[in-house]
Design a protein around this motif. Structure first.
Motif, short mmCIF file in Angstrom:
data_model
loop_
_atom_site.label_atom_id
_atom_site.label_comp_id
_atom_site.label_asym_id
_atom_site.label_seq_id
_atom_site.Cartn_x
_atom_site.Cartn_y
_atom_site.Cartn_z
N ILE A 53 17.62 -6.75 6.87
CA ILE A 53 16.59 -5.97 7.76
C ILE A 53 15.29 -7.09 7.58
CG2 ILE A 53 15.25 -4.09 8.20
CD1 ILE A 53 17.17 -2.36 6.24
N GLU A 82 1.20 0.01 8.60
CA GLU A 82 0.56 -0.36 7.54
C GLU A 82 1.16 0.23 6.37
OE1 GLU A 82 -3.56 0.26 7.81
OE2 GLU A 82 -3.95 -1.71 8.73
N GLY A 83 1.20 0.06 5.25
CA GLY A 83 1.59 0.83 4.18
C GLY A 83 3.05 0.52 3.74
N ALA A 84 3.71 1.39 2.71
CA ALA A 84 5.00 1.09 2.22
C ALA A 84 6.06 1.60 3.46
CB ALA A 84 5.43 1.69 0.84
N THR A 109 15.12 1.11 11.29
CA THR A 109 16.44 0.57 11.24
C THR A 109 17.29 1.86 10.73
OG1 THR A 109 15.85 -1.64 10.72
CG2 THR A 109 17.98 -0.96 10.16
N LYS A 165 0.96 -1.16 -0.13
CA LYS A 165 -0.02 0.02 -0.01
C LYS A 165 0.80 1.30 -0.08
CE LYS A 165 -4.32 -0.95 2.06
NZ LYS A 165 -5.04 -1.10 3.56
N THR A 186 12.33 -10.61 4.27
CA THR A 186 13.22 -9.64 4.45
C THR A 186 12.73 -8.52 3.96
OG1 THR A 186 14.95 -11.23 4.12
CG2 THR A 186 15.45 -9.02 3.44
N ARG A 204 6.07 -9.37 8.34
CA ARG A 204 6.08 -11.04 7.76
C ARG A 204 7.04 -11.81 8.53
NH1 ARG A 204 7.02 -10.86 1.76
NH2 ARG A 204 8.40 -9.27 2.20
N THR A 209 19.58 -7.57 11.30
CA THR A 209 18.91 -6.47 12.30
C THR A 209 17.54 -6.59 12.56
OG1 THR A 209 18.98 -3.96 12.91
CG2 THR A 209 18.84 -4.84 10.58
N GLN A 253 -2.71 0.95 -4.06
CA GLN A 253 -1.89 -0.15 -4.10
C GLN A 253 -0.81 -0.30 -5.22
OE1 GLN A 253 -4.26 -4.04 -4.16
NE2 GLN A 253 -4.48 -4.05 -1.83
N GLN A 254 0.31 -0.71 -4.78
CA GLN A 254 1.26 -1.09 -5.88
C GLN A 254 1.93 -2.31 -5.99
OE1 GLN A 254 4.36 2.00 -3.75
NE2 GLN A 254 3.59 3.51 -4.84
N LEU A 255 2.01 -2.65 -7.23
CA LEU A 255 3.00 -3.67 -7.38
C LEU A 255 4.50 -3.69 -7.60
CD1 LEU A 255 2.35 -6.91 -8.09
CD2 LEU A 255 2.29 -6.28 -10.41
N VAL A 256 4.99 -4.23 -6.48
CA VAL A 256 6.67 -4.09 -6.43
C VAL A 256 7.48 -5.22 -6.85
CG1 VAL A 256 8.56 -3.27 -4.91
CG2 VAL A 256 6.29 -2.03 -5.02
N VAL A 257 8.24 -4.92 -7.69
CA VAL A 257 9.16 -6.14 -8.08
C VAL A 257 10.57 -5.93 -7.47
CG1 VAL A 257 10.18 -7.45 -9.94
CG2 VAL A 257 7.96 -6.87 -10.10
N VAL A 258 11.01 -6.84 -6.55
CA VAL A 258 12.18 -6.92 -6.03
C VAL A 258 13.17 -7.66 -6.99
CG1 VAL A 258 13.84 -7.60 -4.13
CG2 VAL A 258 11.54 -6.92 -3.65
N ARG A 295 16.83 -3.64 -5.36
CA ARG A 295 16.20 -2.41 -6.06
C ARG A 295 14.70 -2.72 -5.83
NH1 ARG A 295 18.96 -0.47 -10.92
NH2 ARG A 295 20.47 0.11 -9.53
N ARG A 296 13.90 -1.93 -5.50
CA ARG A 296 12.29 -2.20 -5.42
C ARG A 296 11.79 -1.50 -6.73
NH1 ARG A 296 10.01 -4.02 -0.28
NH2 ARG A 296 8.32 -2.41 -0.84
N ILE A 297 11.16 -2.00 -7.92
CA ILE A 297 10.85 -1.23 -8.83
C ILE A 297 9.13 -1.62 -8.98
CG2 ILE A 297 10.47 -1.30 -11.37
CD1 ILE A 297 13.04 -3.08 -11.07
N VAL A 298 8.54 -0.21 -8.94
CA VAL A 298 7.24 -0.45 -8.68
C VAL A 298 6.75 -0.33 -10.21
CG1 VAL A 298 4.93 1.21 -8.24
CG2 VAL A 298 6.87 1.29 -6.69
N VAL A 299 6.22 -1.51 -10.67
CA VAL A 299 5.63 -1.80 -11.99
C VAL A 299 4.27 -1.09 -12.33
CG1 VAL A 299 7.29 -3.69 -12.25
CG2 VAL A 299 5.03 -4.07 -11.46
N ARG A 300 3.47 -0.97 -11.27
CA ARG A 300 2.02 -0.63 -11.54
C ARG A 300 1.52 -0.16 -10.14
NH1 ARG A 300 -2.75 -3.30 -11.08
NH2 ARG A 300 -1.58 -5.30 -10.45
N ALA A 301 0.98 0.77 -10.40
CA ALA A 301 0.11 1.61 -9.44
C ALA A 301 -1.40 1.53 -9.71
CB ALA A 301 0.60 2.81 -9.15
N ALA A 302 -2.05 1.11 -8.77
CA ALA A 302 -3.69 0.98 -9.07
C ALA A 302 -4.43 1.84 -8.11
CB ALA A 302 -4.08 -0.49 -8.98
#
Lengths: 73, 319
Positions: B200, B298-300, B256, A43, B209, B205, A66, A49-54, B312-319
């Motif tokens: 980290i 909650e949230g990013a 952190t 979120k 990581t 979850r 840590t 909502q965002q789709l994130v690819v690591v 590297r985290r790539i946002v590929v789509r935001a809805a």
């Protein structure tokens, strides 16, 4: 006789072209396993909502972790 | 044979600890010496800084009723760092919150806490004065009822001290790491001759990581309200807001912090642990020596400052 020489030359020319192409075109790198990538739905700050690819390969072996000090609850 | 990481795991300062050194094939004896030194130094720091040991230097200071008390140089150094951190964080980190922490219910080591309702410390106020005579190794608390808790900086300080102890024991030490329950000090080469990679943990979850830090040296610390909970139904946590004297309401699930030194990292993590996101971002922007990963309930997750993240985290789509 001229036709024989023409055939020989054309064969050699074709072999030369194939050799040059083989030399300059490396085979493509193997594609990493799709299982290595992590896709997360998170979120955003504004609730979207965002789709994130690591990126695959970024999660290699680590030397330490840590976290908040783990204690018996 | 190539270099390897020699490790020693032990329990101290109320949590699981680990010391590790990069060692070549013929370095076994030096590695064992360095690891034993780290363990001894952590024990010495605990004997000086723990508030759960009635014989510690800190407990004697808190019980001295404002009288000058001769203490170990480790307590003098840790107090100096803590008082500097109080200034650096505009009071969000305060080593004199102990009366408020005890009133809230965190009055014994975590494993022994009973469930009882929280109270507020009567007449307590933040920012109590502490006077230090460096050369004589003397300390006194200037205000009646004042007491010190170094829980928000002590593990970081001990980790740095233990890393120094490993270098003193093995001056040619290629590289080492000390981890005291998630507060880390590290320096030098890894067995792979690259930077240290620190995972980290994701508090939302278990087992996952949230990011991987890539560091040549420095300190890392995480503070949060995800595990140290107590009181009725686990409704309270140990992060006291010096402004109110009660467990903080604002703040992330965990944060952190990366800093040049582990004690500095831990103090700033404690301060950011009671800060809402905007305040945390402003705090990191004002302190270019630190960076942080702020994970809200909650949230990013929010990377703050120049956080050295590997992935590297790539946002590929935001809805």
């Amino acid at each position: 006789m001229q036709r024989v020489w023409a055939v020989v030359l054309s064969v050699w020319a074709m072999l030369a072209i194939v050799a040059v192409l083989a030399w300059t075109h490396h085979p493509p790198a193997p594609v990493s396993s799709p299982a290595a990538a992590q896709t997360l739905v998170v979120k955003g700050a504004n609730g979207k909502q965002q789709l994130v690819v690591v990126q695959p390969g970024a999660l290699g072996a680590t030397h330490g972790t840590t976290s908040t000090s783990g204690v018996v609850r | 044979m190539t270099a390897r990481l020699e490790r020693s795991t032990f329990r101290a300062v109320g949590t699981m600890c680990e010391a590790a050194v990069t060692a070549g094939p013929n370095d076994g004896r030096f590695a064992r010496l360095a690891l034993a030194s780290a363990r001894a130094e952590v024990a010495a720091c605990e004997a000086a800084l723990s508030r759960f040991d009635a014989a510690s230097d800190l407990s004697r200071l808190n019980a001295a009723g404002g009288e000058w008390t001769a203490v170990d140089r480790r307590l003098v150094e840790a107090l100096r760092l803590a008082l500097r951190a109080r200034e650096d964080t505009d009071g969000r980190f305060d080593p004199t919150v102990l009366p408020a922490l005890v009133a809230a219910g965190y009055d014994r080591s975590f494993e022994q806490l009973a469930e009882r309702p929280a109270r507020r410390a009567a007449g307590w106020r933040a920012g109590a004065a502490v006077e230090i005579e460096d050369e004589a190794g003397l300390v006194r608390l200037l205000e009646p009822g004042a007491a010190v808790d170094l829980g928000g900086i002590g593990k970081g300080y001990a980790a740095s001290q233990a890393l120094d102890a490993m270098h003193d024991a093995w001056p040619m030490l290629p590289g080492g790491l000390v981890d005291l329950g998630g507060d880390l000090a590290l320096r030098g080469d890894t067995p792979e001759h690259g930077p240290w990679r620190i995972r980290i943990a994701d508090p939302r979850r278990p087992g996952a990581t949230a990011g991987v830090l890539v560091l040549d040296s420095g300190g890392v610390a995480t503070s949060g309200r995800d595990v140290r909970r107590f009181g009725p139904g686990g409704s309270l946590h140990h992060l006291i807001d010096p402004e109110t004297g009660a467990p903080a309401e604002a703040g992330p699930l965990t944060v952190t912090v990366v800093a040049p030194d582990a004690a500095e990292a831990e103090a700033h993590a404690t301060a950011l642990g009671i800060s809402p996101p905007a305040d945390a971002a402003a705090h990191v922007a004002a302190h270019p020596r630190i960076s942080a990963l702020y994970i809200p309930h909650e949230g990013a997750a929010l990377p703050l400052g120049a956080l050295p993240l590997a992935q590297r985290r790539i946002v590929v789509r935001a809805a």
